[in-house]
Design a protein around this motif. Structure first.
Motif, PDB file in Angstrom:
ATOM      1  N   VAL A 282     -38.824  14.663 -34.276  1.00 49.56           N
ATOM      2  CA  VAL A 282     -39.112  13.380 -33.636  1.00 49.56           C
ATOM      3  C   VAL A 282     -39.112  12.262 -34.674  1.00 49.56           C
ATOM      4  O   VAL A 282     -38.526  11.188 -34.467  1.00 49.56           O
ATOM      5  CB  VAL A 282     -40.478  13.423 -32.906  1.00 49.56           C
ATOM      6  N   LYS A 283     -39.744  12.510 -35.822  1.00 50.95           N
ATOM      7  CA  LYS A 283     -39.788  11.503 -36.887  1.00 50.95           C
ATOM      8  C   LYS A 283     -38.404  11.268 -37.478  1.00 50.95           C
ATOM      9  O   LYS A 283     -37.994  10.134 -37.730  1.00 50.95           O
ATOM     10  CB  LYS A 283     -40.752  11.950 -37.984  1.00 50.95           C
ATOM     11  N   ASN A 289     -38.379   5.698 -30.278  1.00 50.41           N
ATOM     12  CA  ASN A 289     -37.816   4.353 -30.147  1.00 50.41           C
ATOM     13  C   ASN A 289     -37.287   4.224 -28.717  1.00 50.41           C
ATOM     14  O   ASN A 289     -36.343   4.913 -28.327  1.00 50.41           O
ATOM     15  CB  ASN A 289     -36.692   4.164 -31.162  1.00 50.41           C
ATOM     16  N   THR A 290     -37.887   3.359 -27.912  1.00 50.20           N
ATOM     17  CA  THR A 290     -37.537   3.280 -26.491  1.00 50.20           C
ATOM     18  C   THR A 290     -36.075   2.915 -26.254  1.00 50.20           C
ATOM     19  O   THR A 290     -35.528   3.213 -25.195  1.00 50.20           O
ATOM     20  CB  THR A 290     -38.432   2.245 -25.781  1.00 50.20           C
ATOM     21  N   PHE A 294     -35.136   8.411 -24.901  1.00 49.07           N
ATOM     22  CA  PHE A 294     -35.544   9.819 -24.908  1.00 49.07           C
ATOM     23  C   PHE A 294     -36.859  10.064 -24.176  1.00 49.07           C
ATOM     24  O   PHE A 294     -37.177  11.195 -23.842  1.00 49.07           O
ATOM     25  CB  PHE A 294     -35.674  10.335 -26.344  1.00 49.07           C
ATOM     26  N   GLY A 295     -37.648   9.012 -23.957  1.00 50.46           N
ATOM     27  CA  GLY A 295     -38.940   9.202 -23.321  1.00 50.46           C
ATOM     28  C   GLY A 295     -39.579   7.895 -22.952  1.00 50.46           C
ATOM     29  O   GLY A 295     -38.979   6.828 -23.071  1.00 50.46           O
ATOM     30  N   VAL A 296     -40.845   7.995 -22.516  1.00 57.41           N
ATOM     31  CA  VAL A 296     -41.535   6.797 -22.050  1.00 57.41           C
ATOM     32  C   VAL A 296     -43.035   6.940 -22.312  1.00 57.41           C
ATOM     33  O   VAL A 296     -43.584   8.048 -22.293  1.00 57.41           O
ATOM     34  CB  VAL A 296     -41.274   6.579 -20.539  1.00 57.41           C
ATOM     35  N   SER A 308     -33.139  14.131 -21.418  1.00 58.79           N
ATOM     36  CA  SER A 308     -32.184  13.856 -22.491  1.00 58.79           C
ATOM     37  C   SER A 308     -32.707  14.319 -23.843  1.00 58.79           C
ATOM     38  O   SER A 308     -31.931  14.780 -24.688  1.00 58.79           O
ATOM     39  CB  SER A 308     -31.859  12.352 -22.545  1.00 58.79           C
ATOM     40  N   TRP A 309     -34.037  14.218 -24.059  1.00 58.03           N
ATOM     41  CA  TRP A 309     -34.599  14.703 -25.323  1.00 58.03           C
ATOM     42  C   TRP A 309     -34.621  16.233 -25.360  1.00 58.03           C
ATOM     43  O   TRP A 309     -34.323  16.850 -26.394  1.00 58.03           O
ATOM     44  CB  TRP A 309     -36.014  14.163 -25.527  1.00 58.03           C
TER      45      TRP A 309
END
Length: 334
Positions: A282-283, A289-290, A294-296, A308-309
């Motif tokens: 992730v790092k 980064n929106t 990849f997420g919310v 997608s992630w």
């Protein structure tokens, strides 16, 4: 270090040219003043996909130039009469066992390649309406693989529905029969290509993206009219049209906790991919980064991951099998 920079530089140049070709294809096709749009779209999108796959092969160290292996084991690269290297064309890229594209996306591109072969030998009449479903699928597929292979989401804002001055026909066979001036070779090619596909392959939105449009007016003054009508997937109308159209589902995107991501990936045989590895990935990818989609963030404090992630993580593990393959370890990380 010099070679690494050179590889990266060429990859970025290929990606830039690929995106420019794709954007040009879309812009030309959506230009109402151009009548030779379908033919131009096909040529430019084939170039875009070719450069995209060249960039992928370049980044993964796969040789995508034609060559002959000599008796001493050395490679002799094929060249043009002017001395330039001969790189793989799109069809050769698709045929390689290392191709990252799924079968339906490849079917879509093979169809367009075949159409290009047919139209490059003679002038055609307007074929935009006949092939628009394949063109839309090609666009969306390109955006998907640009994001999947290179984590590049810059194309999404350019992919939209264009306004049309013509109505949308019902079925492909009916459209073909109505097009009396459609060249026989084009008509035969389309029907023969589709016959070779299974029902599942033919119905895939990655092969041809078909959407049902319903004429509708607003019921109340001041209420906006929508060009696209969203039909519930379990409705009677959806059941009737689903055989020929991709019904858009208005639904909430599934979201996953980090632990669910790790558990799913481990269930696929990558037991050495643990929460620590997930956190590091992730790092490394700046995945929260929106802008990357990849997420919310939920309620301003809890992060949830999109499909997608999950796909990205699984693809990462597949590309690094030596690091992650194995049974799930019950030992805590030191």
């Amino acid at each position: 270090m010099g070679r690494i920079r050179r590889v990266g530089s060429v990859k970025q140049e290929l990606l830039q040219k690929s995106k420019e070709a794709a954007l040009s294809a879309v812009q030309i096709f959506n230009n109402p003043n151009i009548s030779f749009k379908a033919e131009t779209y096909i040529v430019l999108m084939i170039i875009a996909w070719t450069y995209l796959l060249h960039a992928f092969y370049r980044s993964t160290g796969i040789e995508y130039r034609y060559f002959q292996t000599q008796a001493n084991g050395k490679r002799k690269f094929d060249r043009t009469k002017n001395g330039a290297y001969k790189f793989w064309e799109l069809e050769r890229c698709l045929n390689d066992e290392s191709s990252p594209l799924d079968k339906d996306t490849s079917n879509n591109l093979r169809f367009l390649i075949g159409i290009r072969h047919e139209i490059e030998h003679q002038m055609t009449t307007r074929i935009d309406d006949i092939l628009s479903a394949k063109f839309q699928a090609c666009c969306l597929n390109y955006d998907e693989y640009l994001r999947k292979l290179f984590n590049d989401s810059t194309m999404q804002r350019h992919l939209s529905f264009s306004l049309q001055f013509s109505s949308i026909s019902d079925e492909q066979k009916e459209m073909l029969s109505d097009k009396k001036d459609l060249p026989g070779n084009i008509k035969s090619y389309i029907l023969n290509f589709d016959k070779l596909l299974s029902d599942v392959e033919y119905g895939s939105p990655k092969y041809a993206y078909r959407i049902l449009f319903v004429p509708k007016t607003a019921n109340r003054k001041g209420q906006a009219d929508q060009v696209i009508e969203f039909v519930k997937a379990d409705s009677e109308l959806a059941e009737k049209v689903n055989a020929h159209y991709a019904v858009i589902k208005e639904t909430e995107r599934p979201k996953f906790l980090p632990g669910q991501i790790v558990s799913y990936v481990q269930s696929k045989g990558y037991g050495k991919f643990r929460m620590h590895e997930h956190t590091m990935l992730v790092k490394q990818e700046d995945a929260k980064n929106t802008a990357k989609g990849f997420g919310v963030m939920i309620a301003g404090k809890d992060w949830r991951w999109y499909q997608s992630w999950l796909d990205f993580v699984l693809d990462h593990c597949q590309k690094n099998k030596s690091l992650y393959e194995g049974p799930v370890s019950l030992k805590k990380r030191a």
